[in-house]
Scaffold this motif. Structure first.
Motif, PDB file in Angstrom:
ATOM      1  N   VAL A 173      -1.177   2.858  21.370  1.00 51.21           N
ATOM      2  CA  VAL A 173       0.088   3.105  20.682  1.00 51.21           C
ATOM      3  C   VAL A 173       1.051   3.646  21.729  1.00 51.21           C
ATOM      4  N   ARG A 174       2.178   2.968  21.904  1.00 54.23           N
ATOM      5  CA  ARG A 174       3.147   3.355  22.925  1.00 54.23           C
ATOM      6  C   ARG A 174       4.479   3.712  22.285  1.00 54.23           C
ATOM      7  N   TYR A 175       5.215   4.548  22.992  1.00 55.26           N
ATOM      8  CA  TYR A 175       6.589   4.869  22.612  1.00 55.26           C
ATOM      9  C   TYR A 175       7.537   4.143  23.550  1.00 55.26           C
ATOM     10  N   LEU A 176       8.538   3.468  22.975  1.00 55.51           N
ATOM     11  CA  LEU A 176       9.550   2.764  23.756  1.00 55.51           C
ATOM     12  C   LEU A 176      10.916   3.369  23.460  1.00 55.51           C
ATOM     13  N   PRO A 177      11.521   4.089  24.416  1.00 55.54           N
ATOM     14  CA  PRO A 177      12.885   4.581  24.198  1.00 55.54           C
ATOM     15  C   PRO A 177      13.877   3.419  24.235  1.00 55.54           C
ATOM     16  N   VAL A 178      14.709   3.336  23.217  1.00 55.69           N
ATOM     17  CA  VAL A 178      15.689   2.261  23.127  1.00 55.69           C
ATOM     18  C   VAL A 178      17.081   2.862  22.994  1.00 55.69           C
ATOM     19  N   THR A 179      18.094   2.031  23.156  1.00 54.02           N
ATOM     20  CA  THR A 179      19.465   2.494  22.971  1.00 54.02           C
ATOM     21  C   THR A 179      19.787   2.558  21.483  1.00 54.02           C
ATOM     22  N   ALA A 180      20.854   3.268  21.169  1.00 49.95           N
ATOM     23  CA  ALA A 180      21.295   3.350  19.780  1.00 49.95           C
ATOM     24  C   ALA A 180      21.611   1.965  19.225  1.00 49.95           C
ATOM     25  N   GLU A 181      22.233   1.120  20.061  1.00 56.20           N
ATOM     26  CA  GLU A 181      22.594  -0.217  19.600  1.00 56.20           C
ATOM     27  C   GLU A 181      21.349  -1.052  19.300  1.00 56.20           C
ATOM     28  N   GLN A 182      20.346  -0.958  20.163  1.00 55.45           N
ATOM     29  CA  GLN A 182      19.107  -1.699  19.923  1.00 55.45           C
ATOM     30  C   GLN A 182      18.413  -1.216  18.653  1.00 55.45           C
ATOM     31  N   PHE A 183      18.393   0.087  18.470  1.00 55.82           N
ATOM     32  CA  PHE A 183      17.773   0.662  17.279  1.00 55.82           C
ATOM     33  C   PHE A 183      18.503   0.188  16.023  1.00 55.82           C
ATOM     34  N   HIS A 184      19.817   0.268  16.034  1.00 55.18           N
ATOM     35  CA  HIS A 184      20.625  -0.157  14.886  1.00 55.18           C
ATOM     36  C   HIS A 184      20.392  -1.624  14.568  1.00 55.18           C
ATOM     37  N   ASP A 185      20.442  -2.462  15.575  1.00 52.63           N
ATOM     38  CA  ASP A 185      20.292  -3.897  15.341  1.00 52.63           C
ATOM     39  C   ASP A 185      18.914  -4.227  14.772  1.00 52.63           C
ATOM     40  N   GLY A 186      17.899  -3.486  15.204  1.00 53.29           N
ATOM     41  CA  GLY A 186      16.566  -3.719  14.675  1.00 53.29           C
ATOM     42  C   GLY A 186      16.399  -3.275  13.236  1.00 53.29           C
ATOM     43  N   LEU A 187      17.239  -2.329  12.801  1.00 50.39           N
ATOM     44  CA  LEU A 187      17.135  -1.802  11.438  1.00 50.39           C
ATOM     45  C   LEU A 187      17.901  -2.623  10.408  1.00 50.39           C
ATOM     46  N   VAL A 188      18.973  -3.278  10.835  1.00 52.15           N
ATOM     47  CA  VAL A 188      19.875  -3.929   9.875  1.00 52.15           C
ATOM     48  C   VAL A 188      19.139  -4.874   8.942  1.00 52.15           C
ATOM     49  N   GLY A 189      18.255  -5.689   9.488  1.00 47.72           N
ATOM     50  CA  GLY A 189      17.531  -6.637   8.655  1.00 47.72           C
ATOM     51  C   GLY A 189      16.539  -5.985   7.723  1.00 47.72           C
ATOM     52  N   GLN A 190      16.141  -4.746   8.021  1.00 50.83           N
ATOM     53  CA  GLN A 190      15.159  -4.054   7.197  1.00 50.83           C
ATOM     54  C   GLN A 190      15.795  -3.234   6.077  1.00 50.83           C
TER      55      GLN A 190
END
Length: 273
Positions: A202-219
């Motif tokens: 299990v790994r942690y990947l730090p992402v940018t706010a924009e990447q996080f937001h874009d990944g959430l929109v569809g969910q």
């Protein structure tokens, strides 16, 4: 002496269902309020509030979607006014540590003229065992815009225990409890502890706010995705990288450690589902 009757808002959520279960076991009359429950309650529909509050002594106030939402303070203020007029005597507010919007709502509750307790919680350990991040753990990759900030992850069962103590005993009136776990962990370290408990990568990947937001929109849709992203950017700046002693103050015991919650989750088969 009769036990106070309690309205639990958000009764199907992480903290609400735990609070309701504990109160019922203690013999309190409990009204469990949710949008699709036996007692209809919707923060967006004020016409549902009065019926839910009728005959209630104390309220566990857990606002959805989050006290960081732009409308939260107006809604909480209106709800507190209805609660006061219907005879409620005590409010226990679940608040967010380090959130400006939560602080505004805390001030409303504290100024209500009612007995009150603030339960100011850090990031829930159960965010990794329930909901979207549980799937991320199962998939082996936790992506968040948290950088290398440290968090004092708190066990939701500790949060519920503190809330129940406050609902059941007026000696907690006027208190604000900072509830955290017993140590600070970065999300890298949290992922490593989950990996150790599960025996899987299990790994942690730090992402940018924009990447996080874009990944959430569809969910969760654009509005909720924006709220969650903005909240992350507000609190993941290190402001919460300190321990609170609210669990000990309220319950006279130490908080449960992150590793123990992971062990329990593994024993329950949580990440196998």
């Amino acid at each position: 002496m009769s036990r106070p009757s309690v309205l639990v808002t958000g009764a199907t959520g992480k903290t609400g269902r735990r609070v309701a279960d504990r109160l019922i076991r203690l013999g309190h009359p409990v009204r469990q309020a949710s949008r699709r429950g036996e007692q209809p309650f919707d923060w967006a529909r004020p016409e549902t509030w009065s019926a839910a509050l009728r005959g209630i002594d104390a309220v566990y106030l857990c606002y959805f979607p989050d006290l960081a939402a732009p409308q939260a303070s107006d809604v909480v203020e209106a709800f507190v006014d209805v609660a006061r007029k219907t005879g409620v005597r005590r409010l226990v507010l679940l608040s967010g540590r380090g959130e400006a919007g939560a602080q505004r709502c805390e001030a409303i509750v504290a100024g209500s003229g009612l007995g009150y307790t603030i339960v100011r919680a850090s990031w829930f350990t159960q965010n990794f065992t329930e909901g979207q991040l549980a799937q991320a753990v199962h998939d082996g990759l936790i992506a968040l815009p948290a950088g290398q900030v440290a968090e004092p992850f708190v066990d939701v069962d500790d949060v519920a225990d503190v809330a129940v103590a406050a609902l059941a005993d007026h000696r907690h009136d006027g208190r604000a409890y900072e509830v955290t776990g017993p140590r600070l962990l970065t999300f890298d370290q949290a992922a490593a502890e989950i990996a150790e408990a599960t025996g899987r990568e299990v790994r942690y990947l730090p992402v940018t706010a924009e990447q996080f937001h874009d990944g959430l929109v569809g969910q969760v849709g654009p509005e909720h995705a924006r709220l969650l992203t903005d909240l992350c950017m507000e609190v993941f700046d290190g402001r919460n990288a300190s321990l609170g002693d609210g669990v000990h103050q309220a319950l006279d015991r130490q908080p449960v450690d992150f590793a123990e919650v992971c062990r329990r989750a593994v024993a329950a088969g949580t990440w196998q589902r």
